[in-house]
Design an enzyme around this catalytic site. Structure first.
Site, PDB file in Angstrom:
ATOM      1  N   ILE A  86      34.080  77.799  70.587  1.00  0.00           N
ATOM      2  CA  ILE A  86      32.844  78.390  70.068  1.00  0.00           C
ATOM      3  C   ILE A  86      31.792  77.334  69.774  1.00  0.00           C
ATOM      4  O   ILE A  86      30.696  77.655  69.306  1.00  0.00           O
ATOM      5  CB  ILE A  86      33.124  79.212  68.792  1.00  0.00           C
ATOM      6  CG1 ILE A  86      33.775  78.332  67.706  1.00  0.00           C
ATOM      7  CG2 ILE A  86      33.984  80.419  69.091  1.00  0.00           C
ATOM      8  CD1 ILE A  86      33.996  79.053  66.384  1.00  0.00           C
TER       9      ILE A  86
ATOM     10  N   GLY B  72      31.544  70.044  68.168  1.00  0.00           N
ATOM     11  CA  GLY B  72      31.072  69.347  66.977  1.00  0.00           C
ATOM     12  C   GLY B  72      30.920  67.864  67.220  1.00  0.00           C
ATOM     13  O   GLY B  72      31.039  67.370  68.348  1.00  0.00           O
TER      14      GLY B  72
ATOM     15  N   PHE C  96      32.914  65.501  66.237  1.00  0.00           N
ATOM     16  CA  PHE C  96      34.166  64.807  66.498  1.00  0.00           C
ATOM     17  C   PHE C  96      34.984  65.461  67.608  1.00  0.00           C
ATOM     18  O   PHE C  96      35.939  64.882  68.087  1.00  0.00           O
ATOM     19  CB  PHE C  96      35.009  64.764  65.220  1.00  0.00           C
ATOM     20  CG  PHE C  96      34.387  63.960  64.122  1.00  0.00           C
ATOM     21  CD1 PHE C  96      34.436  62.580  64.147  1.00  0.00           C
ATOM     22  CD2 PHE C  96      33.729  64.577  63.069  1.00  0.00           C
ATOM     23  CE1 PHE C  96      33.855  61.824  63.147  1.00  0.00           C
ATOM     24  CE2 PHE C  96      33.142  63.835  62.060  1.00  0.00           C
ATOM     25  CZ  PHE C  96      33.208  62.452  62.098  1.00  0.00           C
TER      26      PHE C  96
ATOM     27  N   LYS D 240      38.541  73.106  63.768  1.00  0.00           N
ATOM     28  CA  LYS D 240      37.828  71.903  64.187  1.00  0.00           C
ATOM     29  C   LYS D 240      38.856  70.890  64.673  1.00  0.00           C
ATOM     30  O   LYS D 240      39.840  70.629  63.981  1.00  0.00           O
ATOM     31  CB  LYS D 240      37.018  71.312  63.031  1.00  0.00           C
ATOM     32  CG  LYS D 240      35.908  72.214  62.531  1.00  0.00           C
ATOM     33  CD  LYS D 240      35.128  71.530  61.417  1.00  0.00           C
ATOM     34  CE  LYS D 240      33.989  72.396  60.901  1.00  0.00           C
ATOM     35  NZ  LYS D 240      33.230  71.731  59.828  1.00  0.00           N
TER      36      LYS D 240
ATOM     37  N   ASP E 158      22.494  68.583  51.511  1.00  0.00           N
ATOM     38  CA  ASP E 158      22.001  69.104  52.786  1.00  0.00           C
ATOM     39  C   ASP E 158      22.073  70.627  52.797  1.00  0.00           C
ATOM     40  O   ASP E 158      22.559  71.237  53.743  1.00  0.00           O
ATOM     41  CB  ASP E 158      22.817  68.522  53.946  1.00  0.00           C
ATOM     42  CG  ASP E 158      22.156  68.790  55.300  1.00  0.00           C
ATOM     43  OD1 ASP E 158      20.957  69.126  55.317  1.00  0.00           O
ATOM     44  OD2 ASP E 158      22.841  68.659  56.328  1.00  0.00           O
TER      45      ASP E 158
END
Length: 944
Positions: free
Chosen positions: A587, A590, A592, A613, A706
């Protein structure tokens, strides 16, 4: 020409002509048409058949053209056009000159950026995308509806990711995918002398750029990476495993003369122990121990041996010692046997010291101390070359020296006494023991006492020539060889005596002991009572006195404070076995590695959907620690509005972070996809969830830094959860999205002024960011500060500019935004205050009906009625593209609305009637028209 099957062509049609032109001294040819005086023009120009690459489903069409200013034609400006249309038609074969207009579909309306006047010429360049191609080839066609146009060139191309070598894997040139296929997976092949445990893969993006690679190739043993190739290790170096590391020099006492060595052999005289790594250094045996010494302890019946470690350890630190005992009678020596005891042991000693006991007296003992290491056996016990021998003559009783236990009066006369005494332990026959007997008169003055000393070979004596009627005091002492016993027996013998003195001494001693026992018992009793009292007033009183004390306050712990980051991961995250995880679909990609949707089925739990992940192969330890640090942070949080960590995989080769799966993805994209479909009440409910999560983090003393809509995830119930706790996060793809200081990158559009200027990140700066998130939510994912640059944003904020109220934003919500954006951070509300206020608004939905003032020219960042050069919009399509509503260009054209004058006459019902149904899009177009009318009126006043 014009043809439409059997229908006759209406209107006036003029052929596009090939015209030779001169520009800047160079001649070039164009297809031109300029028939601006006739109405209802419908002129077509079609290309030849363009064959399509089988994998290129999307192509780009770059046009270079010139458009004549309609105002430069006298009397024709009312019917003159300044745009033309681009069409396409697919086919599996070349149809020659056959042309049917109905087979073509419109791609775009082409409008110039600069128009050409009477005395100047401007060449425009526009690029359009033709998507969804599937047949063998296609045609392009250009429709003129009454403009003066010169078409200079048409360039048709598709994008590819170029052939490349990355991480020792070769990937072929790949055609970029279509818009609905943003990532194309491409398999690669490892270069010569390289291998990979899994097939190397990489993703080709729709823009023709390579994305993150999965499955890194590594040079085989004996090879190292040199400029995208694997080359042999040079002599004197080696590499034992497939890795991305370079060849290493041979370790100490090893060497190799070959190219491509996997291991380095030991030099002569050096060895590797069975437990040594094959890639480690070689070592030699140790030299002999030095300076062996012995210290007898006759009082406790033992001998202490000690020595100095070998001068040469052979390069090892696993030195141990063994002690061998030999018992010698004359010239013959025998092993001491099992009777002799060693403390702590006789073998594998790690300290240069040993205690020896159970030795027999009057014997010659020889002790041999030997040094060993892991390679001693391989070296033939070379540690004995200089073995140290130590001879000691040591007379010692086995356990304790003999003691005189009882002295008795065997017989007496008026001038003599017969005495005997007992010895324990009983002397051995071979032991030479003697006794020293000393006596004197009891009543003699101590300064003038005369002692008589006798040395005896047996444990009895006959004392003569004594004074009648006199008391004598006797002391006997055992003598063993050269060592004297410390324990003696002192006895008083006399004529008739009084034993009451002995009883008195015993009675006093008994009383003193009893008093001491009473005092000790009392002290122990009061200490125990005090401790029990503290226990009864412990956790129960502390945690159950008030409801707030049911759970102690928890504080966030920065995992980077741990010396070993792996300890932090194990402390705060649950380890999951990979067999419990099923990957279903990629999906995302990232920083990493890849991100999957999957299923977690742990023993004793039902299946749950999860996001997985992964960490790409070939990672460094630093990358692994950065990857897992987010799990160390998430694992400390437990709140319904904080993304939940299911667990991690760290004990296996492929590290993973497993979190709950949020079906609707990131909040900003979700809002853009549902623009105008969500009510203000629902939006405020989503904001309340985000604020609750941030209150929890603030109470934990955690500063997010953030907070933005892109870092909020949404599930199927429209419940929002705060995410993205990685410390090395990618803030934005846009380089303008961050502001770099000496401390790192900052997302300018979401960051408080003090955090930008002084890097002061606090919960108050998170409150500022929450205000920006509120604006994003109420504006359905609009980019904060629109297309302003970072420096423009910072300058505007410092000059007290604040984002205006979004369209249909409740006044109470906008006032809360302004409170979050106060310059003085001490005056901003806390997250607890924000949650309370949002709860109050949700309990009173009528409070959301009052809408904040809205200025369409500012609040949705509408462009002015004129372009960058000050001229009005030249076409409806240009205006729609400026407000990001270009998908409705065809709707306006079909409805016959082709001029801006017609747009300005439209009302809300007219917009609905042409097919704009989404409430958000309807409002955006309506407010844009309102702003255009307002600005047109303003310009008219200025003109007067």
């Amino acid at each position: 020409s014009c043809a439409d099957e059997s229908k006759a062509c209406a209107g006036v049609f003029v052929m596009w002509e090939v015209v030779q032109r001169t520009l800047n001294g160079s001649q070039f040819y164009t297809y031109s048409i300029c028939n601006v005086e006739e109405r209802e023009q419908d002129n077509w120009l079609r290309t030849t058949f363009i064959q399509r690459h089988p994998l290129a489903s999307r192509v780009f069409v770059e046009l270079k053209f010139i458009v004549r200013d309609c105002n430069s034609f006298d009397g024709a400006s009312l019917i003159c056009k300044e745009t033309f249309n681009l069409y396409t038609s697919e086919s599996d074969a070349d149809v020659g000159t056959t042309f049917r207009k109905s087979q073509f579909k419109k791609v775009a309306t082409i409008a110039p950026d600069e128009i050409t006047g009477k005395n100047e010429m401007h060449i425009n360049t526009e690029t359009r995308v033709v998507d969804g191609l599937s047949r063998k080839g296609f045609y392009l066609a250009f429709q003129d509806i009454g403009a003066c146009i010169a078409l200079l060139s048409v360039r048709v191309f598709y994008k590819t990711c170029p052939g490349t070598v990355q991480n020792l894997a070769t990937f072929p040139e790949t055609v970029a995918g279509a818009e609905n296929q943003p990532l194309t997976e491409v398999s690669g092949v490892c270069v010569d002398n390289a291998a990979s445990e899994e097939l190397p893969r990489i993703y080709c993006t729709e823009e023709g750029k390579w994305a993150v690679q999965v499955g890194q190739c590594q040079c085989k043993p004996g090879y190292e990476e040199v400029k995208d190739t694997c080359q042999e290790c040079r002599p004197g170096s080696f590499k034992a495993e497939a890795s991305s590391d370079a060849c290493e020099p041979c370790p100490a006492n090893t060497d190799t003369l070959e190219h491509g060595a996997v291991l380095c052999a030991c030099k002569d005289g050096f060895f590797r122990a069975p437990t040594d790594p094959s890639t480690g250094p070689c070592s030699g045996p140790p030299s002999a121990p030095r300076d062996l010494s012995a210290v007898p302890q006759p009082s406790v019946g033992r001998l202490i041996l000690s020595w100095t470690p070998p001068e040469d350890t052979g390069g090892r630190n696993d030195i141990t010692y063994s002690v061998e005992c030999q018992r010698c009678d004359g010239v013959v020596c025998h092993p001491c046997g099992e009777r002799v005891r060693y403390e702590p042991a006789s073998m594998k000693l790690t300290e240069a010291r040993v205690s020896v006991s159970e030795l027999e007296a009057h014997l010659n003992y020889t002790f041999i101390v030997e040094a060993h290491s892991g390679v001693s056996q391989l070296a033939g016990e070379r540690g004995l070359y200089e073995s140290t021998y130590y001879f000691i003559y040591f007379f010692l009783y086995p356990l304790n020296p003999p003691q005189i236990t009882t002295m008795r009066l065997v017989g007496r006369t008026s001038t003599s006494l017969a005495l005997s005494w007992d010895v324990s332990p009983r002397p051995r026959p071979q032991l030479n023991i003697r006794y020293k007997l000393t006596y004197h008169k009891k009543d003699d003055n101590l300064d003038k006492t005369t002692y008589t000393v006798l040395t005896l070979d047996k444990n009895s004596a006959q004392i003569k020539d004594l004074a009648p009627g006199t008391a004598y005091l006797f002391r006997v002492q055992a003598l063993v060889s050269l060592v004297s016993c410390r324990c003696v027996r002192l006895t008083l013998f006399s004529l008739p005596g009084n034993p009451s003195q002995n009883y008195t001494v015993l009675l006093v001693a008994a009383v003193l002991v009893a008093m001491m026992l009473i005092v000790v018992s009392a002290v122990l009793f009061f200490r125990r009572r005090k401790r029990n009292s503290h226990t009864r007033q412990g956790p129960e009183d502390t945690y159950f006195s008030t409801p707030e004390q049911l759970k102690p306050l928890k504080t966030y712990v920065d995992p980077h404070t741990y010396e070993d980051p792996n300890v932090a991961v194990l402390k705060f995250a649950t380890e999951i076995h990979p067999s419990h995880i099923t990957k279903q679909k990629v999906i995302g990609a990232g920083e990493f590695g890849e991100v999957y949707r999957g299923i977690l089925k742990a023993p004793g739990r039902k299946e749950v959907a999860v996001a997985i992940k992964t960490l790409k192969p070939g990672y460094t330890e630093k990358q692994r620690q950065d990857f897992l640090s987010e799990a160390s942070i998430m694992g400390q949080f437990s709140h319904q509005n904080i993304i939940r960590l299911e667990g991690v995989v760290t004990k296996f080769k492929h590290a993973m972070i497993v979190t709950e799966y949020m079906e609707n993805g990131a909040l900003d994209r979700y809002l853009r996809d549902h623009d105008g479909e969500i009510s203000s009440f629902q939006l405020v409910g989503m904001l309340r969830g985000i604020a609750a999560g941030m209150k929890y983090l603030s109470d934990m003393s955690y500063v997010h830094r953030d907070l933005a809509a892109r870092n909020i995830l949404v599930n199927n119930n429209m419940e929002c959860k705060v995410s993205d706790f990685g410390l090395s996060r990618v803030l934005e793809d846009d380089p303008e999205g961050t502001y770099t200081t000496s401390g790192g990158k900052i997302p300018i559009r979401w960051t408080a002024p003090e955090a930008i200027a002084y890097r002061k990140f606090t919960s108050a700066s998170d409150v500022w960011s929450f205000g920006i998130v509120m604006w994003e939510v109420m504006a359905f994912g609009e980019r904060p500060y629109w297309d302003m640059s970072n420096h423009e944003v910072m300058k505007a904020i410092n000059e007290a500019f604040r984002l205006p109220a979004p369209m249909d934003c409740p006044s109470a919500v906008y006032q809360l935004m302004l409170q979050c954006w106060l310059q003085d951070r001490a005056k901003r509300p806390r997250f607890g205050d924000i949650v309370s206020l949002l709860d109050k608004l949700l309990r009173s939905p009528e409070s959301l009906k009052t809408i904040a003032d809205f200025d369409p020219r500012v609040s949705i960042r509408l462009p002015s009625t004129s372009g960058s050069d000050g001229s009005p919009f030249r076409s409806v399509s240009e205006w729609l593209e400026s407000i990001k509503m270009s998908q409705y260009s065809e709707n306006f054209t079909c409805a016959g609305i082709v001029t801006m004058e017609q747009v300005l006459q439209m009302k809300t019902e007219d917009i609905k009637n042409i097919g704009v149904r989404l409430p958000g899009h309807l409002k955006r177009i309506a407010y844009s028209i309102l702003g255009l009318k307002d600005q047109t009126s303003t310009l008219s006043v200025f003109a007067v």
